[in-house]
Design a protein around this motif. Sequence first.
Motif, PDB file in Angstrom:
ATOM      1  N   LYS B  12      38.965  32.095  21.266  1.00 31.48           N
ATOM      2  CA  LYS B  12      39.832  31.702  20.154  1.00 31.48           C
ATOM      3  C   LYS B  12      39.596  30.227  19.841  1.00 31.48           C
ATOM      4  O   LYS B  12      39.455  29.837  18.682  1.00 31.48           O
ATOM      5  N   GLY B  13      39.520  29.448  20.911  1.00 29.12           N
ATOM      6  CA  GLY B  13      39.265  28.019  20.730  1.00 29.12           C
ATOM      7  C   GLY B  13      37.924  27.768  20.068  1.00 29.12           C
ATOM      8  O   GLY B  13      37.814  26.932  19.165  1.00 29.12           O
ATOM      9  N   LEU B  14      36.930  28.515  20.493  1.00 31.15           N
ATOM     10  CA  LEU B  14      35.589  28.360  19.910  1.00 31.15           C
ATOM     11  C   LEU B  14      35.631  28.655  18.419  1.00 31.15           C
ATOM     12  O   LEU B  14      35.097  27.900  17.604  1.00 31.15           O
ATOM     13  N   ASN B  17      36.781  25.865  16.378  1.00 32.99           N
ATOM     14  CA  ASN B  17      36.059  24.597  16.584  1.00 32.99           C
ATOM     15  C   ASN B  17      36.784  23.652  17.547  1.00 32.99           C
ATOM     16  O   ASN B  17      36.687  22.438  17.403  1.00 32.99           O
ATOM     17  N   ASP B  18      37.509  24.214  18.495  1.00 28.60           N
ATOM     18  CA  ASP B  18      38.234  23.374  19.452  1.00 28.60           C
ATOM     19  C   ASP B  18      37.242  22.790  20.466  1.00 28.60           C
ATOM     20  O   ASP B  18      36.623  23.519  21.248  1.00 28.60           O
ATOM     21  N   THR B  19      37.106  21.480  20.431  1.00 29.46           N
ATOM     22  CA  THR B  19      36.113  20.805  21.272  1.00 29.46           C
ATOM     23  C   THR B  19      36.302  21.124  22.752  1.00 29.46           C
ATOM     24  O   THR B  19      35.329  21.299  23.491  1.00 29.46           O
ATOM     25  N   LYS B  20      37.563  21.214  23.172  1.00 30.77           N
ATOM     26  CA  LYS B  20      37.829  21.472  24.589  1.00 30.77           C
ATOM     27  C   LYS B  20      37.238  22.815  25.037  1.00 30.77           C
ATOM     28  O   LYS B  20      36.575  22.909  26.072  1.00 30.77           O
ATOM     29  N   TYR B  26      30.277  25.351  27.313  1.00 32.39           N
ATOM     30  CA  TYR B  26      28.997  24.638  27.451  1.00 32.39           C
ATOM     31  C   TYR B  26      28.693  24.357  28.923  1.00 32.39           C
ATOM     32  O   TYR B  26      27.629  24.659  29.439  1.00 32.39           O
ATOM     33  N   LYS B  27      29.679  23.786  29.588  1.00 29.37           N
ATOM     34  CA  LYS B  27      29.497  23.368  30.986  1.00 29.37           C
ATOM     35  C   LYS B  27      29.253  24.570  31.900  1.00 29.37           C
ATOM     36  O   LYS B  27      28.443  24.498  32.817  1.00 29.37           O
ATOM     37  N   ASP B  28      29.952  25.679  31.613  1.00 29.76           N
ATOM     38  CA  ASP B  28      29.846  26.850  32.486  1.00 29.76           C
ATOM     39  C   ASP B  28      28.515  27.574  32.357  1.00 29.76           C
ATOM     40  O   ASP B  28      28.153  28.349  33.239  1.00 29.76           O
ATOM     41  N   ASN B  29      27.851  27.389  31.242  1.00 24.63           N
ATOM     42  CA  ASN B  29      26.692  28.250  30.981  1.00 24.63           C
ATOM     43  C   ASN B  29      25.353  27.541  30.850  1.00 24.63           C
ATOM     44  O   ASN B  29      24.314  28.168  31.001  1.00 24.63           O
TER      45      ASN B  29
END
Lengths: 368, 188
Positions: B12-14, B17-20, B26-29
């Motif tokens: 939902k955040g993605l 466009n929710d940066t968090k 990004y970090k997980d993958n």
Amino acid sequence: MMDDIQLIQTIERYLEGKMLPEEKAFFELQRKNVPEIDQMVVEHNMFIHQMEDFAANQKLKHQLQEIHNKFLQEGFIGDGTQELTAKTKLIYLWNKYRRVTAIAAVVGGAMALMISGLIAFFAPANKQAIQQLGQEVERLKQGQRYQGNKINEVVSKMPKDAEVRGGGSGFLIDGKGYIVTNAHILKGASFANVYNDGKEYKTKIVYVDAAKDLAVLKIDDKDFIPVKSLPYSIVKHSVELGEEIFTLGYPRSEIVYNVGYISAKTGYAGDTLSCQIQMSANPGNSGGPLLNKHGEVVGVISTKERQADGVTFAITSKYIYKLIDDVKKADTAYQRIKLPTYSSIKSTDRVNQIKKIEDCVFLIKAYN
Amino acid sequence: MKSEVNEQALLKGLAENDTKAIKIIYKDNFNTILSFIINNNGSYDDARDIFQEAIITLYEKAQSESFALTCKINTYIYSICRRLWLKRLHQVDKFNKPINGFEDTIQVEEDMEIHEKRNMDFAMMERAMNSLGEPCRSLIESFYIKKISMQTLAKQFGYTNADNAKTQKYKCLIRLKKLFFAQYNIGE
């Protein structure tokens, strides 16, 4: 042009829901009746969305790149170097340079063939291709430490400032303490000590024949107990092709047994002094005895061809007789050297042969 | 159950466009994809491009109304990256190399087709925008993309009044449309 603009303006107001109800009803009626207007509405709507999506896409790309750079700076994600573990790096480099490598290999191979062909054609026999089996000084130093520990109660008989020059193996040819070894082991040395079963004996260099690469040492030490009769004999006849042979020597501080066969009656580049044997010999085997299955000494391990592993050369034993003849001629003090002509271990098995022989094989260290 | 909720929240955040949310994904993958690409004949830049492409695909999917992700985010991203990279390898090199990688994958062909179609549209839009010229381009971008009001724009661009600016904007839009649809027709 002006009409177009007005139409777009109207469509936009319609799409944005800014029309009054009557106006909207009227426009919708027009859409129904005039397919061109209907088409324009659809097209405009699609186009606006297209622009918005495009903008969103650009924004996201920008956002991702920013996040990437930030993470990279903060070290949250790999920067490509730590991902390349040794194995993957190899794969990566291999894949990356595979073609170049293949071309290089082909070119290199062709060059190598050509050059080796040229060398073989023009060059004289390359003496440097022969590696002398002298034990490297470093390894000997290590060995010396080990030996030192082993004979802990015996104080070394070497002067403290003596430096190891080289080393190898040697064996008794006369129970009174005469040892044959390779001349190259003693190269540049002023004296040598020999070791067996943890004991250290001082020796005197009796004779060196660099041409034959043979040397004679005499154990000159009150601790040495002369051997009444040596278990092996030294043969005068030449070796037979395919004859099974074995050796004992000191490629390291401990005595090592090795087995092989006579693979050629002459040595490197047709040298008649020596014969070729198929056996993996290591530096340090130099000077060791080469024996046949009857426990008769047929040669002295001497050198090893650099390129081919397992190919070793030995000086045939008849040259030991010639050597002793030379020694006797040179110095009348050594008239009493007598080479053993009878092998007492002819019909014993290999393990017992070795047990007898190993007492007569010595580790040699040369000092300056 | 909790992780499922988290995944839904992330998606939902993605979509918004929710940066968090994007940062977490990004970090997980990223590192998984990085080692996958590098292990399969790719460079660091390849890994970054492919990975970001996959995130964009996920973003588009998350935004669509019929959206439903039937697997975990990391499986989805890995599957997309794998397909994208396989395709890239086939384009540059005619030799069929087996691809190494042992993560689970799911069928993503349909999503990729949609994504490719969109990418083509974006490329067309970019070309149209680039050939539009100034001040048209800035005017269009400011109004339709940045949603700046006509009054502000008129002042910014130096038009005497908002109506003139508006007329100019429409002229620009008509030109842009022509440029865009001209490519569309050639493309088809």
